[in-house]
Design a protein around this motif. Sequence first.
Motif, PDB file in Angstrom:
ATOM      1  N   ASP A  69       1.381   1.762  -3.533  1.00  0.00           N
ATOM      2  CA  ASP A  69       0.875   0.442  -3.900  1.00  0.00           C
ATOM      3  C   ASP A  69      -0.397   0.656  -4.706  1.00  0.00           C
ATOM      4  O   ASP A  69      -1.386   1.172  -4.185  1.00  0.00           O
ATOM      5  CB  ASP A  69       0.558  -0.398  -2.655  1.00  0.00           C
ATOM      6  N   LEU A  70      -0.357   0.284  -5.986  1.00  0.00           N
ATOM      7  CA  LEU A  70      -1.536   0.371  -6.843  1.00  0.00           C
ATOM      8  C   LEU A  70      -2.206  -0.998  -6.866  1.00  0.00           C
ATOM      9  O   LEU A  70      -1.618  -1.975  -7.329  1.00  0.00           O
ATOM     10  CB  LEU A  70      -1.141   0.779  -8.260  1.00  0.00           C
ATOM     11  N   THR A  71      -3.415  -1.078  -6.337  1.00  0.00           N
ATOM     12  CA  THR A  71      -4.168  -2.334  -6.305  1.00  0.00           C
ATOM     13  C   THR A  71      -5.249  -2.298  -7.381  1.00  0.00           C
ATOM     14  O   THR A  71      -6.042  -1.357  -7.428  1.00  0.00           O
ATOM     15  CB  THR A  71      -4.810  -2.556  -4.927  1.00  0.00           C
ATOM     16  N   GLN A  83      -1.312  -6.280  -7.394  1.00  0.00           N
ATOM     17  CA  GLN A  83      -0.749  -5.054  -6.845  1.00  0.00           C
ATOM     18  C   GLN A  83       0.613  -4.795  -7.476  1.00  0.00           C
ATOM     19  O   GLN A  83       1.397  -5.710  -7.706  1.00  0.00           O
ATOM     20  CB  GLN A  83      -0.614  -5.184  -5.330  1.00  0.00           C
ATOM     21  N   ALA A  84       0.879  -3.531  -7.763  1.00  0.00           N
ATOM     22  CA  ALA A  84       2.169  -3.112  -8.298  1.00  0.00           C
ATOM     23  C   ALA A  84       2.615  -1.862  -7.572  1.00  0.00           C
ATOM     24  O   ALA A  84       1.784  -1.070  -7.103  1.00  0.00           O
ATOM     25  CB  ALA A  84       2.077  -2.850  -9.796  1.00  0.00           C
ATOM     26  N   LYS A 132      -0.484  -2.457 -16.614  1.00  0.00           N
ATOM     27  CA  LYS A 132       0.161  -3.474 -17.437  1.00  0.00           C
ATOM     28  C   LYS A 132       0.883  -4.504 -16.572  1.00  0.00           C
ATOM     29  O   LYS A 132       0.834  -5.705 -16.843  1.00  0.00           O
ATOM     30  CB  LYS A 132       1.141  -2.815 -18.405  1.00  0.00           C
ATOM     31  N   ASN A 133       1.551  -3.995 -15.536  1.00  0.00           N
ATOM     32  CA  ASN A 133       2.259  -4.898 -14.628  1.00  0.00           C
ATOM     33  C   ASN A 133       1.293  -5.866 -13.967  1.00  0.00           C
ATOM     34  O   ASN A 133       1.552  -7.083 -13.878  1.00  0.00           O
ATOM     35  CB  ASN A 133       3.001  -4.044 -13.584  1.00  0.00           C
ATOM     36  N   CYS A 134       0.175  -5.347 -13.506  1.00  0.00           N
ATOM     37  CA  CYS A 134      -0.795  -6.180 -12.795  1.00  0.00           C
ATOM     38  C   CYS A 134      -1.512  -7.164 -13.717  1.00  0.00           C
ATOM     39  O   CYS A 134      -1.886  -8.262 -13.294  1.00  0.00           O
ATOM     40  CB  CYS A 134      -1.842  -5.297 -12.110  1.00  0.00           C
ATOM     41  N   LEU A 135      -1.708  -6.784 -14.981  1.00  0.00           N
ATOM     42  CA  LEU A 135      -2.494  -7.617 -15.881  1.00  0.00           C
ATOM     43  C   LEU A 135      -1.882  -9.000 -16.039  1.00  0.00           C
ATOM     44  O   LEU A 135      -2.584 -10.019 -15.963  1.00  0.00           O
ATOM     45  CB  LEU A 135      -2.619  -6.936 -17.250  1.00  0.00           C
ATOM     46  N   THR A 166     -11.869  -1.863 -10.752  1.00  0.00           N
ATOM     47  CA  THR A 166     -11.601  -0.803  -9.783  1.00  0.00           C
ATOM     48  C   THR A 166     -10.111  -0.783  -9.486  1.00  0.00           C
ATOM     49  O   THR A 166      -9.407  -1.779  -9.683  1.00  0.00           O
ATOM     50  CB  THR A 166     -12.356  -1.020  -8.446  1.00  0.00           C
ATOM     51  N   TYR A 167      -9.642   0.363  -9.001  1.00  0.00           N
ATOM     52  CA  TYR A 167      -8.253   0.440  -8.556  1.00  0.00           C
ATOM     53  C   TYR A 167      -8.174   1.414  -7.385  1.00  0.00           C
ATOM     54  O   TYR A 167      -9.048   2.267  -7.198  1.00  0.00           O
ATOM     55  CB  TYR A 167      -7.301   0.865  -9.680  1.00  0.00           C
ATOM     56  N   SER A 168      -7.106   1.248  -6.588  1.00  0.00           N
ATOM     57  CA  SER A 168      -6.918   2.128  -5.437  1.00  0.00           C
ATOM     58  C   SER A 168      -5.435   2.252  -5.146  1.00  0.00           C
ATOM     59  O   SER A 168      -4.623   1.427  -5.591  1.00  0.00           O
ATOM     60  CB  SER A 168      -7.647   1.574  -4.202  1.00  0.00           C
TER      61      SER A 168
END
Length: 261
Positions: free
Chosen positions: A106-108, A31-32, A47-50, A82-84
């Motif tokens: 919040d990007l999950t 999550q970012a 990119k942050n989450c990767l 997937t993302y939400s």
Amino acid sequence: MLKSRSMAIAFALIGMTAVAHADDHSLYRAQAIVTGTGAVNRELGFKNCLGRVLVRVSGDQRVTSENAFQAMLPRAGSFVATYSYHDRLEGIPIHDEQGTHDRPQDLTCIYMPGRKPWLSPRPKLAIFLVVRDARRGFVLSRDSDKSPYMIDAFEAAARPFAMAIIVPNKAMLVSRGLTATALAGTTQQELDALAKTIGGDVALAGSLVWSDKDLGWVADWSMTENGKIHHWRIRGVSFDDAFRNAIAGAAQIASGNGEPQ
């Protein structure tokens, strides 16, 4: 370093693994915080989450310093299954002319990363820590008023690696005579045995000493894996950074990725 061909194969294999294991371990979820739901900020979030997912799924803190990781960043979104979004200001009325475009979200993301997964059970770490500063020395305990923020900081350090910690209470420490001086003289094998009595799998032992010279804490850590005792150290840091170093080192050892940095 992973070669381009082996990375491509790893993407395919681990992509299938993600379907089987993401629900069990949430290894592939990150999550970012991003601004709004637009494509530009979404790519920054990917990119942050990767990096977070690659470290968690492998247990190897070095992965984000590899050239292969840097090469993946421009394509970070292509590894997302997937993302939400979740509006961090949910329930708070819009109060400016920008509307919803700049509201924090919040990007999950659930990724399919190219890294050998650490799928074996992750050990629960029993923390045996001596803390010393200019005024006092004590053993960290979960029900002490001497270190109200350290337990939270340790747990926060463990979450990115999908690991859990357990900290002894005062009664256990007193019953075993584990004062700051006594704990410093206790062997790693004895601590591993004590770890199991409080619900842990292995002891993560350490000392955290304030250093005016280093303008921060000096932390020494040790842990046993397959009969070998590993030691590592970090100097001149906050206790939050010291605990992150402790968990990252423990994860690197337990995942079979070599010695801690």
